[in-house]
Structure formats: C-alpha cells, structure tokens
Scaffold this active site. Structure first.
Site, PDB file in Angstrom:
ATOM      1  N   ARG A 227       8.808 -56.102  22.131  1.00 22.02           N
ATOM      2  CA  ARG A 227       8.018 -55.549  21.030  1.00 22.02           C
ATOM      3  C   ARG A 227       6.530 -55.469  21.418  1.00 22.02           C
ATOM      4  O   ARG A 227       5.825 -54.532  21.018  1.00 22.02           O
ATOM      5  CB  ARG A 227       8.207 -56.348  19.740  1.00 22.02           C
ATOM      6  CG  ARG A 227       7.601 -55.690  18.522  1.00 22.02           C
ATOM      7  CD  ARG A 227       7.969 -56.387  17.224  1.00 22.02           C
ATOM      8  NE  ARG A 227       9.199 -55.892  16.634  1.00 22.02           N
ATOM      9  CZ  ARG A 227       9.292 -54.832  15.824  1.00 22.02           C
ATOM     10  NH1 ARG A 227       8.212 -54.155  15.491  1.00 22.02           N
ATOM     11  NH2 ARG A 227      10.446 -54.452  15.329  1.00 22.02           N
TER      12      ARG A 227
ATOM     13  N   GLU B 130       4.934 -57.871   8.013  1.00 20.20           N
ATOM     14  CA  GLU B 130       4.209 -58.157   9.249  1.00 20.20           C
ATOM     15  C   GLU B 130       3.019 -57.241   9.539  1.00 20.20           C
ATOM     16  O   GLU B 130       2.001 -57.719  10.052  1.00 20.20           O
ATOM     17  CB  GLU B 130       5.166 -58.086  10.449  1.00 20.20           C
ATOM     18  CG  GLU B 130       6.233 -59.154  10.456  1.00 20.20           C
ATOM     19  CD  GLU B 130       7.323 -58.851  11.458  1.00 20.20           C
ATOM     20  OE1 GLU B 130       8.102 -57.909  11.204  1.00 20.20           O
ATOM     21  OE2 GLU B 130       7.386 -59.512  12.500  1.00 20.20           O
TER      22      GLU B 130
HETATM   23  N1  MTE Z   1       5.186 -64.115   3.391  1.00 19.83           N
HETATM   24  C1  MTE Z   1       5.292 -65.389   2.957  1.00 19.83           C
HETATM   25  N2  MTE Z   1       4.702 -65.730   1.804  1.00 19.83           N
HETATM   26  N3  MTE Z   1       5.976 -66.334   3.676  1.00 19.83           N
HETATM   27  C2  MTE Z   1       6.577 -66.028   4.876  1.00 19.83           C
HETATM   28  O1  MTE Z   1       7.192 -66.890   5.503  1.00 19.83           O
HETATM   29  N4  MTE Z   1       7.019 -64.279   6.567  1.00 19.83           N
HETATM   30  C3  MTE Z   1       6.575 -63.021   7.150  1.00 19.83           C
HETATM   31  C4  MTE Z   1       6.429 -61.952   6.065  1.00 19.83           C
HETATM   32  N5  MTE Z   1       5.676 -62.448   4.956  1.00 19.83           N
HETATM   33  C5  MTE Z   1       6.475 -64.679   5.366  1.00 19.83           C
HETATM   34  C6  MTE Z   1       5.773 -63.746   4.555  1.00 19.83           C
HETATM   35  C7  MTE Z   1       7.453 -62.508   8.192  1.00 19.83           C
HETATM   36  S1  MTE Z   1       7.292 -63.081   9.770  1.00 19.83           S
HETATM   37  C8  MTE Z   1       8.383 -61.531   7.944  1.00 19.83           C
HETATM   38  S2  MTE Z   1       9.326 -60.883   9.167  1.00 19.83           S
HETATM   39  C9  MTE Z   1       8.602 -61.018   6.580  1.00 19.83           C
HETATM   40  O2  MTE Z   1       7.762 -61.628   5.610  1.00 19.83           O
HETATM   41  C10 MTE Z   1      10.049 -61.258   6.187  1.00 19.83           C
HETATM   42  O3  MTE Z   1      10.348 -60.857   4.907  1.00 19.83           O
HETATM   43  P1  MTE Z   1      10.638 -59.332   4.498  1.00 19.83           P
HETATM   44  O4  MTE Z   1      11.445 -58.710   5.581  1.00 19.83           O
HETATM   45  O5  MTE Z   1      11.389 -59.451   3.230  1.00 19.83           O
HETATM   46  O6  MTE Z   1       9.300 -58.685   4.342  1.00 19.83           O
HETATM   47  N1  HPA Z   2      11.820 -58.728  14.841  1.00 19.50           N
HETATM   48  C1  HPA Z   2      12.133 -59.948  14.384  1.00 19.50           C
HETATM   49  N2  HPA Z   2      13.197 -60.596  14.758  1.00 19.50           N
HETATM   50  C2  HPA Z   2      14.004 -60.018  15.640  1.00 19.50           C
HETATM   51  C3  HPA Z   2      13.751 -58.757  16.157  1.00 19.50           C
HETATM   52  C4  HPA Z   2      12.598 -58.075  15.731  1.00 19.50           C
HETATM   53  O1  HPA Z   2      12.292 -56.951  16.140  1.00 19.50           O
HETATM   54  N3  HPA Z   2      14.720 -58.449  17.024  1.00 19.50           N
HETATM   55  C5  HPA Z   2      15.545 -59.517  17.021  1.00 19.50           C
HETATM   56  N4  HPA Z   2      15.118 -60.476  16.192  1.00 19.50           N
HETATM   57 MO1  MOS Z   3       9.250 -62.250  11.116  1.00 19.49          MO
HETATM   58  S1  MOS Z   3       8.379 -62.857  12.893  1.00 19.49           S
HETATM   59  O1  MOS Z   3      10.172 -61.042  11.974  1.00 19.49           O
HETATM   60  O2  MOS Z   3      10.336 -63.546  10.885  1.00 19.49           O
END
Ligand code: MTE
Ligand code: HPA
Ligand code: MOS
Length: 775
Positions: free
Chosen positions: A311, A718
C-alpha cells in the site's frame, strides 16, 4: 434524508460518557474465572537455556502455567506467513516477548507467580535498525517492484537530479482499551470467546489452529472496542489464543487484559520506513523520473508487513503524475515487536516520502511548494491521469478539493501576512502549507472485499441486526442502523444491533481498510431488500393491489406510490407474513465488483475508487524551545454523499490529530539493546486537547455522491490521517524562515529537538540571528 436528520450522534454516545456501554472487560465476571500474566523476555535476541518453575507452587492461587508443550495444535499465530511462534521453544526474538504465561485465581497471584519463574538465557546480538538489517541481509520475503516507463534513462535526461534518504518512524496505537480477551469454555468442548478484535473470524481461525479443534466449536464475539486503529487487526489474536489455551487446559473461564506497559511492550506498531531516492525534474518543478527503494521495518515476524508495504508503494505517487517511476519494496526483519496495521496501512509512509521529495524540489528551484504540487497533479485523460500501477483515476477530484480549501482558508492572503510576520519577528516564525490526499479504497487483498449480514424480524416488529463489521468508535454501527432504517423504511428504534459474532456471519473480513460501512452497509441493504420483497407481496394482497413493486416502505408504513393514503402498518404486515408462513429472516451479501490486481506485473485496478482531501495548516515555531503551535487548520475532504456528516467530521478531526501526533510528537525510543524506553504515557506523548488547533475548520466536499457505493457515500476512516502531512510541511516552511537555504532536513517526528536541529542547520547557511539574543 436531509443533512440534519443524517447527523445522528454515535449510537453509544450516551453509553460512552455514562459508562453504560459495555466493553469486553466490563462484563459480569463468570464464577471461577482465572487470570493470566506473562513472563517477558529481558533480551532482544537470545536462546532459552533452562526454565525453572519449581518455586511456582509456593504462590497461593497459582493454578498452572502455559508453555509451548501445552499447545495441542499449531504453535503459531502468523496469518499471511506462518512465522509467528506463540510460545517460544528455544529462540527469543524481541525484548518483551512473552515466554510463558502464569494462570491463577487472581491477577496478583498470576503476577507474583510470574516473578517466581527463573529463566536462563544465552544472550545474542539483536538486529535493531533498518540499516542494520539491510547490512545483514535480514529480510522478510522478497523485493517487490512496481514500475512504469524507464526511470534510469529519464533520470539521465533530467535537468536536475536530487538524491536522498528519508526516515519515518513508527507509532504506538494507544487505543484507550488495551488488548483483552475472555474465554468461557463449556463441558462439551465449545468455547465462547469475547475479544476486542477487529477480525473475529481470524481470531476464531487462529484459536482453532492452536487448540486443534474445528472452527465451529469456537464463537468469537466482539461487543465493541475502545479503539483499534489497526492495532487489533491481527494483534488481538495471540492474547486470544493464549486465553483460549488456558481455558482448554484448565476447563475454567479465563481472562487476559494487558496492562498499558505490557501492551506497549508486546504489541506491534506502525512500520518505520526508510526511503532512498533519486528524483529527476525540470526547471518548472515537473517530475520526470523517480527511482526509489522503500524499506519497512517488519519487526520479528511478517504479520501484515507485505500488504502494508504494497500500500505504501501504491501511494508513493500521492496525487502526482510521475511518468517514469520505479519503486522497489523490501520488508526487513529486526528484533523488535512485529509491526502491524495502523490507520492508513502504509499509505501515510508512502505519501510523507513523496511530499518530502516535492518540498525538496521546490526549495532547490526556489519555487513555492504548492506551485510544484499543483504542476504535478494527475490531469487530462489517459496516461497523465493513470497511476504507476495502471489504474486510471476515473473520479478525479484533486483540483476540486485543492481549489476549494485554498479559497476557504484564504491561503494566498495569509501567505503574505505570514511573510510580514516573519520579517518582523526574529525568534518566532510562522509557516503555512497545503497538501493533498488521494487514498485508494478497497482491501488490496481482493478476496477480503466481501461482507455478510443477518436480519431477524420478530412478531412484535422489533428487529435484530447482525453484520460482519466491528465497532471501534468509528461509528460503523450508527451508519449501519441508518442504512437499515432507510433500506427497510422503518424507524431506527426498531433495530437492536447485535454484538459482532462469528455464529451470525461466518468468514468475515477484518473491519479495516476504511471499508466497514461500504461492505457491511451493502450487505445489510441487500438483506433489507430481500425482506422487503417478501413483505411487499404480503402487503400488496392486504392492500388489494396486483403490483407489489409499486409499494413504498417509509417510516413504518407500506403504501402504494400513487395512493399514499392507502397504507398499512409495518407491524401488521409482519404478523400477516407469519400467518401466511413467509420467512421473516434472511442473510444479505455483498462483494465489491470490478477490482483486480496482478502482483507479478504490478498492474491492475486494485481500488474501487479513491477518497480525496486537502488541508492547509499554519504553525508558529518558537526559536528558543523548538516547540510549535498549530494556529489554524482548514480541510476540505471528500466523503461522497455522507451517510452521517457528524460522524464523518469526527473521523476527519480524529484522523488528522492522530496523524499530527505521529509526525510531530509521538516518539518511540529503543536503547542499544533493543529495550523499548517509551512504554507509558509519561514518556510517549500523544496529542491532548491542548494540541488541537484553535481554528479547526473541516468542510465536507458538497454534491459529491459516489456511484456504486452505499447511498453515494465514501469511506472516511483512514484518508484524513494523511491530511496531517500539511503540519509537517508547515513546520518546514517556518524553519525555512529562520535563514536562507535550499534544503531542510527535518527528522520525523518533528519534536522540539528535531526542529531545533533543523533551525540550526538553516542558520549555519545564513546570518546568525542568535548573535542578537538578549542576555
Ligand atoms: N475511529 C475510531 N474512533 N477508532 C478506531 O479505532 N480506526 C480507524 C478508523 N477510524 C478507528 C477509527 C481505522 S485504522 C480504520 S481502518 C477504520 O476506522 C475502520 O472502520 P471503518 O472501515 O468502519 O471506517
Ligand atoms: N488495509 C487494511 N487491512 C488489510 C488490507 C488493507 O488494504 N489488506 C489486508 N488487510
Ligand atoms: Mo485500519 S489500519 O485498516 O484497521
């Protein structure tokens, strides 16, 4: 829905602040629950010579201990690569690695028991840095390459070439809730596991392998997490497996809840990266060629390092068209914690590096950095709008967010004001910078891009809603409730959202890659549509209609589109459906269409779409202390047609602040023996309310609905993290104002020490303002 009705507060907001929201470790204790405590290795690399447990029996309350010999199945928790030994047999691979675990009736007995275990080691020399690992050829896996054009010849033809290194450091997740698992076994050999895990199905799979029992005997349930941030995508698995192993061995419920220092010492973090580049450009600042090696510090085992590095390689372009580009990636192996997923998943590291390169080009040419950025944006059609891995940017919004945030922040005017300020102040300098974000949405592992749901309607009209995603504070459950309520045309209060559990939806993906609501939202919508179709047939008969397709489901009523007054209550239709023997439950399913990637040739269309954003940050540096203040931040971010603007703005603010913490204050320090020195909040500084800028303006890009995504929304978890690169760039602008220079070397994180060093370098090349210091 208008924006106001969509801006629902987080469904657990009241529970969060009153303490009523239950997390794994808040549940009522099952009787007889046992506690676990680890014995941690005092060496970064060593051989185990002898383990002496003889004094353990003297500690009242100690029940047993767990060693490698207790594992009936596979002594390994590696997911992509089976290289992660759960309980070491002879080899220690990092400082703080758990060697054995003591099981006891109380936490204090377990801790005291752990102190009684004597282990003899033969210490070996650990490998602790990326440079060290490269020298010793200590690696995980092979080099990965992505390439377009011919950078070697293009570099030769370039007017200017810059060569350099960039080092980016790691970051601890610092979720408020540390790793925690409870396991409740029953006498029939089944296990109910409560785990704070982003990936319940993988936790189930790992426990199944370690315990040597089929997955159907294990139910993993995640109630909610007190933050995950990627740190519970794989790193929840080892503690869960240990707790399950103890339950298997003793037959009693078991509980592991890591202390903050244990959590910081044992678990993996964001990957540090080293970039070594050669970049070619012309006098307009146009990028012609980039040749770059990316090394990531995987730590002792591979974990998710390969997709994370990939990535980073996918995002080494950020928003810029680089006609000739070769990026080579290598994960190195060190004697440190096994680094893992963290918000952005490698994307941030790739993007900081290209932004640093752009800044260096701008300073070399004496051009404003934002001008060099703009001149290199993807543009037009075909080649100039296609990434180095061959994906065309069909939903290009870079210029849109960029222009909008420039206007909203009054960028040009403030630049002039800052210039004035800097002329009038010798020891305080301000800097203003703007940076863009383009972030690819989809798991890069294509098969992860699927999701399931299960909906159960009861005869009183109340509904249980299940799906495969986990809640970690990001507001997924709130959005899912909104989607279900809209899709089924019923009041949101009808739904009870169930804890995520592997007995409801099998083989789920991690809630990660920001795709939680994209994937699970579509699966839930699919389930709602199936139920609606069944109910429509029942309702049509009740309304004496021939065409069930004409029916509208809205606010607990079902009515004919052309005769809204001719309506029937949802509850009534549910009852009639039961009487007519129509099923009131269904699963739903979704898979993302039209994505593929061939790693052998490094080409494909790995992302379903991109999320865009741009940020303007203004800082003021104090030249005496090297500290800075973030004076103002303006953001325009693209979340498509937001499912919930309140939650999305919170994600943008939170992501930005977490990114700023990584780039400016969170510093992980290991000593020369590989011992982590910063394993508590006293030494590891995360942002607090004080670091949040006074003027923090977040705007959602308007009229931005995205085709083919749940109700036109876009992933938001993210991408905003990387908007914080603007803070680092603004700090460099302010540093530059302390002297005259064509290059700035600012270490990351930009701590006061790093800032003072950079100021010093700038001043060595210019008049020394410190001569005028008052005594
Ligand atoms: N927001 C909060 N409050 N707590 C979290 O742990 N994790 C982040 C983001 N926002 C997180 C957060 C990460 S790393 C990801 S991948 C996404 O939330 C995952 O949730 P979603 O796919 O539902 O957005
Ligand atoms: N993002 C987060 N987690 C993952 C991914 C990615 O692109 N691929 C495999 N695990
Ligand atoms: Mo988020 S680093 O893809 O849990």
């Amino acid at each position: 829905m208008n924006n106001n009705s969509k801006s629902k507060p987080h469904e657990s907001a009241v529970g969060h602040v009153t303490g009523k929201a239950i997390y794994t470790d808040d549940q009522r204790l099952p009787s007889g629950i046992l506690y676990l405590w680890p014995v941690l290795s005092p060496y970064g690399k060593a051989r185990i010579l002898k383990i002496d447990y003889s004094n353990l029996n003297n500690i009242p309350g100690v029940v047993t201990l767990l060693t490698a010999d207790d594992i009936p199945g596979i002594n390994n928790t590696g997911t992509i690569k089976h290289d992660e030994v759960l309980l070491p047999i002879d080899e220690i691979n990092y400082w703080g690695q758990p060697v054995v675990w003591v099981v006891a009736e109380t936490e204090i007995a377990a801790e005291n028991g752990a102190k009684m275990i004597k282990i003899d080691y033969e210490p070996l020399t650990p490998i602790l840095t990326i440079q060290d690992a490269i020298k010793n050829n200590s690696v995980h896996g092979d080099k990965n390459i992505m390439r377009r054009g011919n950078p070697t010849t293009a570099l030769q033809k370039s007017d200017f070439i810059l060569t350099g290194n960039i080092k980016i450091q790691g970051q601890d997740h610092f979720y408020l809730e540390t790793q925690v698992t409870w396991v409740i076994p029953n006498v029939e050999g089944n296990y109910q596991v409560y785990s704070s895990t982003q990936h319940p199905s993988e936790t189930q799979a790992i426990i199944s392998e370690v315990l040597a029992i089929p997955r159907n005997q294990i139910v993993v349930t995640c109630l909610r997490m007190g933050g995950g941030f990627g740190g519970k995508e794989t790193q929840a698995n080892p503690t869960a497996a240990i707790a399950a192993l103890a339950a298997q061995k003793t037959g009693y419920p078991t509980r592991i809840r890591l202390k903050r220092d244990q959590d910081m010492i044992i678990t993996g973090k964001r990957h540090p990266f080293l970039g070594q580049y050669q970049v070619g450009f012309n006098q307009n600042g146009q990028l012609l060629a980039l040749d770059i090696d990316l090394y990531s510090d995987g730590g002792w085992s591979a974990d998710l390092s390969f997709p994370i590095l990939q990535r980073a390689m996918f995002h080494i372009d950020n928003c810029y068209y680089i006609p000739n580009l070769e990026v080579r990636g290598q994960v190195v192996k060190t004697n440190k914690v096994s680094n893992t997923a963290f918000r952005g998943f490698g994307g941030p590291q790739g993007m900081v590096i290209i932004e640093e390169i752009i800044d260096r080009i701008a300073r070399k040419l004496g051009l404003p950095a934002e001008v060099v950025r703009e001149r290199n944006f993807y543009h037009g059609e075909g080649e100039t709008n296609t990434t180095h891995y061959g994906q065309e940017i069909f939903d290009h919004r870079i210029f849109q967010v960029w222009e909008e945030v420039k206007i909203k922040s009054n960028f040009e005017q403030r630049k002039l004001e800052i210039e004035q300020f800097n002329q009038n102040h010798n020891y305080q300098k301000r800097g203003l910078a703007i940076t863009p974000v383009k972030f690819g949405i989809s798991f890069t592992k294509t098969e992860y891009n699927q999701a399931g749901a299960l909906i159960l309607i009861y005869l009183d009209g109340s509904i249980q809603l299940n799906h495969g995603g986990t809640e970690m504070g990001q507001g997924l459950q709130t959005k899912i409730l909104q989607v279900a309520s809209q899709a089924l045309g019923v009041n949101i209060e009808r739904f009870r959202i169930m804890p995520t559990s592997t007995d409801k939806v099998p083989n789920t993906s991690a809630t990660a890659a920001s795709s939680g609501s994209d994937l699970n939202g579509q699966a839930v919508k699919n389930a709602c549509e199936i139920l609606k179709k069944r109910l429509a047939e029942v309702a049509a008969k009740l309304l004496n209609l021939y065409e069930p397709e004409e029916l509208v489901f809205e606010e607990d009523w079902i009515y004919c589109k052309n005769y809204p007054s001719h309506k029937i209550a949802f509850n009534e239709v549910v009852k009639q459906a039961y009487n007519q023997r129509v099923s009131l439950s269904t699963t739903g399913y979704y898979r993302t269409p039209n994505i593929y990637y061939d790693p052998k040739i490094g080409k494909g269309r790995p992302f379903y779409y991109y999320a865009y954003g741009a940020a303007v940050s203004e800082v003021e540096i104090d030249g005496f202390t090297g500290t800075f203040k973030l004076r103002q931040v303006d953001i325009v971010h693209d979340v498509g047609e937001s499912l919930n603007p309140l939650i999305d703005i919170g994600q943008i603010q939170g992501g930005f602040v977490q990114g700023m913490g990584w780039l400016t204050m969170e510093e992980l320090v290991w000593d020369e023996q590989g011992r982590l020195k910063t394993f508590a909040p006293s030494t590891y500084k995360i942002p607090t309310i004080k670091e949040i800028p006074k003027n923090f303006n977040v705007h959602l890009l308007q009229k931005a609905a995205q085709d083919g995504v749940i109700y036109g929304s876009k992933a938001v978890g993210e991408p905003p993290f990387m908007l914080a690169i603007s803070v680092r760039e603004a700090i460099k602008e302010a540093i530059a104002a302390f002297g005259k220079t064509d290059s700035i070397f600012l270490a990351s994180p930009a701590t006061p020490e790093a800032i003072l060093n950079a100021i010093e370098q700038v001043q060595l090349k210019s008049v020394n303002p410190w001569e005028h210091l008052p005594v």
